[in-house]
Design a protein around this motif. Structure first.
Motif, PDB file in Angstrom:
ATOM      1  N   ALA A   1       0.829  -1.212   0.000  1.00  0.00           N
ATOM      2  CA  ALA A   1       0.000   0.000   0.000  1.00  0.00           C
ATOM      3  C   ALA A   1       0.860   1.257   0.000  1.00  0.00           C
ATOM      4  CB  ALA A   1      -0.916  -0.008   1.223  1.00  0.00           C
TER       5      ALA A   1
ATOM      6  N   VAL B   1       2.325   1.756  -3.446  1.00  0.00           N
ATOM      7  CA  VAL B   1       1.313   2.269  -4.377  1.00  0.00           C
ATOM      8  C   VAL B   1       1.198   3.792  -4.237  1.00  0.00           C
ATOM      9  CG1 VAL B   1      -1.160   2.338  -4.865  1.00  0.00           C
ATOM     10  CG2 VAL B   1      -0.013   0.140  -4.561  1.00  0.00           C
TER      11      VAL B   1
ATOM     12  N   GLY C   1      -1.446   5.848   0.793  1.00  0.00           N
ATOM     13  CA  GLY C   1      -1.426   4.435   0.424  1.00  0.00           C
ATOM     14  C   GLY C   1      -1.947   3.552   1.540  1.00  0.00           C
TER      15      GLY C   1
ATOM     16  N   SER D   1      -5.563   3.585   1.938  1.00  0.00           N
ATOM     17  CA  SER D   1      -6.285   3.096   0.758  1.00  0.00           C
ATOM     18  C   SER D   1      -6.183   1.569   0.618  1.00  0.00           C
ATOM     19  CB  SER D   1      -5.738   3.766  -0.513  1.00  0.00           C
ATOM     20  OG  SER D   1      -5.846   5.160  -0.430  1.00  0.00           O
ATOM     21  N   ARG D   2      -5.885   0.876   1.685  1.00  0.00           N
ATOM     22  CA  ARG D   2      -5.729  -0.579   1.570  1.00  0.00           C
ATOM     23  C   ARG D   2      -7.031  -1.260   1.156  1.00  0.00           C
ATOM     24  NH1 ARG D   2      -3.231  -2.838   6.877  1.00  0.00           N
ATOM     25  NH2 ARG D   2      -3.084  -4.751   5.605  1.00  0.00           N
TER      26      ARG D   2
ATOM     27  N   ALA E   1      -9.689   2.831  -2.910  1.00  0.00           N
ATOM     28  CA  ALA E   1      -8.774   3.747  -3.599  1.00  0.00           C
ATOM     29  C   ALA E   1      -9.130   5.209  -3.359  1.00  0.00           C
ATOM     30  CB  ALA E   1      -8.783   3.467  -5.100  1.00  0.00           C
TER      31      ALA E   1
ATOM     32  N   GLY F   1      -6.362   7.792  -1.649  1.00  0.00           N
ATOM     33  CA  GLY F   1      -5.273   8.103  -2.565  1.00  0.00           C
ATOM     34  C   GLY F   1      -5.721   8.957  -3.735  1.00  0.00           C
TER      35      GLY F   1
ATOM     36  N   PHE G   1      -2.398   5.846  -9.698  1.00  0.00           N
ATOM     37  CA  PHE G   1      -2.733   5.325  -8.378  1.00  0.00           C
ATOM     38  C   PHE G   1      -3.862   4.309  -8.453  1.00  0.00           C
ATOM     39  CE2 PHE G   1      -5.158   5.280  -4.463  1.00  0.00           C
ATOM     40  CZ  PHE G   1      -4.164   5.019  -3.526  1.00  0.00           C
ATOM     41  N   ARG G   2      -4.919   4.627  -9.170  1.00  0.00           N
ATOM     42  CA  ARG G   2      -6.058   3.712  -9.235  1.00  0.00           C
ATOM     43  C   ARG G   2      -5.683   2.434  -9.993  1.00  0.00           C
ATOM     44  NH1 ARG G   2     -10.747   5.985  -7.359  1.00  0.00           N
ATOM     45  NH2 ARG G   2     -11.947   4.289  -8.294  1.00  0.00           N
TER      46      ARG G   2
ATOM     47  N   HIS H   1      -3.551   0.390  -7.628  1.00  0.00           N
ATOM     48  CA  HIS H   1      -4.399  -0.106  -6.536  1.00  0.00           C
ATOM     49  C   HIS H   1      -5.211  -1.313  -6.986  1.00  0.00           C
ATOM     50  CE1 HIS H   1      -7.663  -0.148  -3.547  1.00  0.00           C
ATOM     51  NE2 HIS H   1      -6.789   0.487  -2.749  1.00  0.00           N
TER      52      HIS H   1
END
Length: 492
Positions: free
Chosen positions: A6, A9, A82, A85-86, A89, A92, A132-133, A136
Motif C-alpha cells: 500500500a 502504491v 497508500g 487506501s488498503r 482507492a 489516494g 494510483f487507481r 491499486h
C-alpha cells in the motif's frame, strides 16, 4: 494489500504525478513544474522572519533545504494515502486531486507563467489519479510487481526526458558565445595593499564562485542573450527596447563594487566585492528621458521578481549604477543574473540588484510596490556603516601577541577609521588597508598584546561623513542590521 504494498502504491502514484508535470513543464515552461511552482509560491508566502531564519541557518543552501523538505512531506503524504487506501482507492485519489489542484493554484499565482503553464499541474493531476487507481487495482494480483516495475521505469525515463527538455535552451552556449566584454573604461587596478588576506581577511576581490547569492529564485532562469530584451518605459519621454547587442555595442565601463545583503546579521557573511562590466544605468535613463514626478525605478526580473530603486540615487552622476553584463572578467554567471542585472552601489541588494532584469519602469513609490516592501522591508535602503572581525575566529585559542583583522564598509561614503577594543578597555585605532573607492569595503588590522586567558574584542567603524557605527544591536528588518561585532577567544 500489505502495508508495504500500500505504501509503495502511494509513493509510485505521487512520483508518477510529479514526473508527468515536470515533463509537460519542460515543454510549456520549466517553472510550471508543480514542485517548483508550489515551492516558489511557498517562498513568496513565507513570512519575512522565517525567510531570514532560513538564510541565517542554511545560507545559500536554503532552497535545497526547501526542496528536500517538500520531498519528505510529499513522501510522507503518499505513504499515508497508500496505507489509508488498503481497502478503497478513495483516499489516494483524493490526495492526487488535491496535489493537482494545489499545483494549478500555484501556477496561476506565479507572475512569470502564462495560461499554458496550467497544463503541467493538470497533467500531474490526471496521471496521479490514473496511476494510483491502476496500481491499486492490480496490486492484489501477484503483488502488482509487473505494474510497479513498469510505472517505476516509466517515471525514471520521463524524469530524465523532462530534465533534458527543460535544458534545451542552451544558455551555457549563449553565455560562451558572448566572448570578452572589454571595457572602454576599465576600473582602476586594485592596489597590492588592499587586503590583509594573509592574516585572515577575505581577498579584496571575491572569487565568483564565493560571491554570496541570496534571492528567491528556486530555479535559475535560463535566458539566452540573443532572446533577451530590456524594456524601459513608464514616466519617460520615449520608450526603449534594448537587446543584448544594443548594450554590448556601447562603450562599456568597469566598476569595482561591494554588494551587501540586507539580511546580513552583525558579523554576517553576505557581503562580497567584484569587478562589474556594463552600461551606465544613468545614461540609459537619460536617453529615455525621465519625466518630473518619477521617484522610483521599478525593475522586474524575467521570473517576475520586482524591486524599486530611488530615481534620485540611480541618477547621481558619481553613483556608478550599472546595467551589468559581466563580472570578474567574464559574462555574468547564470546564478548571478545572465544576461544582465542591475548593480547600484550604496543600496542593499533588495532595492538595487535585480538579476535577470528584463523591465525598467519609471514610476512612483505610491504607484508600485516591490517584492520585499509588501513583506515588511523599508522603501529606501542605504547601506549602513558596519564592520566585522574575521580573525581570530570566535572561541578560537591563539598565542600572543594577537593580530585581529577584519573588514568595514560604508558604501558609497567610504570608511575613514576603524577602532578595536579588548574587554571594554580603551579604543585603539586599527591600520587600514589601501582604499579602492567609497563603493568598496576596506580591510583593517590591529595587533593586541593580551594576557593569557579569555578576551572579548569589539570593533566599530566611522565613515567619511564622521558617522560612527552605533553599539545597539538592531535586527536586519526593516532596513539593515546595526551593532558592534564582537568575538570571544582565548590567548594561550
Amino acid at each position: 494489500m500489505t502495508r508495504w504494498t500500500a505504501a509503495l502504491v502511494g509513493l509510485l502514484g505521487v512520483a508518477a504525478a510529479l514526473v508527468a508535470g515536470h515533463l509537460v513543464a519542460a515543454l510549456v515552461g520549466p517553472p510550471a513544474s508543480p514542485l517548483l511552482a508550489v515551492g516558489s509560491t511557498a517562498i513568496d508566502l513565507t513570512p519575512a522572519w522565517l525567510k531570514d531564519f532560513a538564510v541565517r541557518t542554511f545560507g545559500t543552501y536554503d532552497k535545497l533545504v526547501l526542496l528536500l523538505g517538500m520531498a519528505v512531506v510529499l513522501a510522507a503524504a503518499a505513504v499515508a494515502a497508500g496505507l489509508l487506501s488498503r481497502r478503497s482507492a478513495l483516499p489516494g485519489t483524493v490526495l492526487a486531486v488535491v496535489l493537482g489542484l494545489l499545483g494549478v493554484a500555484a501556477v496561476l499565482y506565479r507572475p512569470d507563467l502564462g495560461q499554458l503553464g496550467v497544463l503541467a499541474p493538470v497533467a500531474s493531476l490526471v496521471v496521479g489519479v490514473v496511476v494510483f487507481r491502476s496500481l491499486h487495482a492490480r496490486a492484489p494480483e501477484d503483488g502488482g510487481r509487473r505494474a510497479f516495475l513498469a510505472i517505476a521505469g516509466a517515471s525514471v525515463v520521463a524524469g530524465l526526458a523532462g530534465q533534458l527538455l527543460g535544458r534545451r535552451v542552451d544558455v551555457e552556449a549563449s553565455r560562451r558565445a558572448v566572448g570578452d566584454l572589454t571595457p572602454a573604461r576599465p576600473a582602476p587596478a586594485v592596489p597590492a595593499g588592499a587586503d590583509f588576506a594573509a592574516e585572515g581577511t577575505p581577498s579584496f576581490i571575491t572569487p565568483t564562485r564565493d560571491f554570496y547569492r541570496v534571492d528567491v529564485a528556486l530555479s535559475v532562469p535560463r535566458v539566452r542573450a540573443e532572446d533577451w530584451v530590456l524594456r524601459v518605459h513608464g514616466l519617460v519621454d520615449r520608450e526603449l527596447n534594448l537587446r543584448y547587442e544594443d548594450l554590448r555595442r556601447r562603450d562599456l565601463v568597469e566598476r569595482t563594487v561591494t554588494m551587501t545583503c540586507v539580511s546580513n546579521e552583525v558579523g554576517g557573511p553576505y557581503i562580497s566585492t567584484a569587478n562589474f562590466v556594463g552600461v551606465p544605468l544613468r545614461d540609459v535613463l537619460l536617453e529615455a528621458g525621465v519625466r518630473p514626478g518619477a521617484d522610483q525605478l521599478f525593475s522586474t526580473s524575467v521570473d517576475g521578481w520586482t524591486a524599486g530603486s530611488p530615481v534620485d540615487v540611480v541618477l547621481e552622476e558619481d553613483r556608478g549604477a550599472l546595467i551589468a553584463l559581466g563580472m570578474n572578467g567574464e559574462p555574468l554567471p547564470l546564478e548571478h543574473g545572465f544576461p544582465a542585472r542591475l548593480v547600484v552601489p550604496g543600496l542593499y541588494g533588495y532595492v538595487s540588484a535585480t538579476k535577470w532584469v528584463t523591465d525598467l519602469e519609471l514610476t512612483t513609490f505610491a504607484a508600485r510596490r516591490g517584492y520585499w516592501l509588501d513583506r515588511g522591508w523599508a522603501q529606501r535602503a542605504p547601506i549602513k556603516t558596519m564592520s566585522r572581525i574575521d580573525s581570530p575566529k570566535g572561541l578560537a585559542t591563539v598565542s600572543g601577541p594577537v593580530v585581529v583583522t577584519g573588514v568595514a564598509w560604508a558604501q558609497p561614503t567610504g570608511v575613514a577609521k576603524v577602532e578595536v577594543r579588548a574587554d571594554g578597555g580603551p579604543w585603539r585605532t586599527a591600520r587600514l588597508a589601501d582604499e579602492v573607492s567609497g563603493s568598496t569595503w576596506r580591510m583593517w588590522r590591529v595587533e593586541l598584546d593580551l594576557a593569557p586567558g579569555g578576551h572579548t574584542v569589539e570593533v566599530r567603524a566611522t565613515d567619511r561623513s564622521g558617522f560612527t557605527q552605533p553599539q545597539a544591536r538592531v535586527a536586519p528588518v526593516p532596513d539593515g542590521a546595526t551593532g558592534w561585532h564582537s568575538i570571544f577567544f582565548t590567548v594561550s
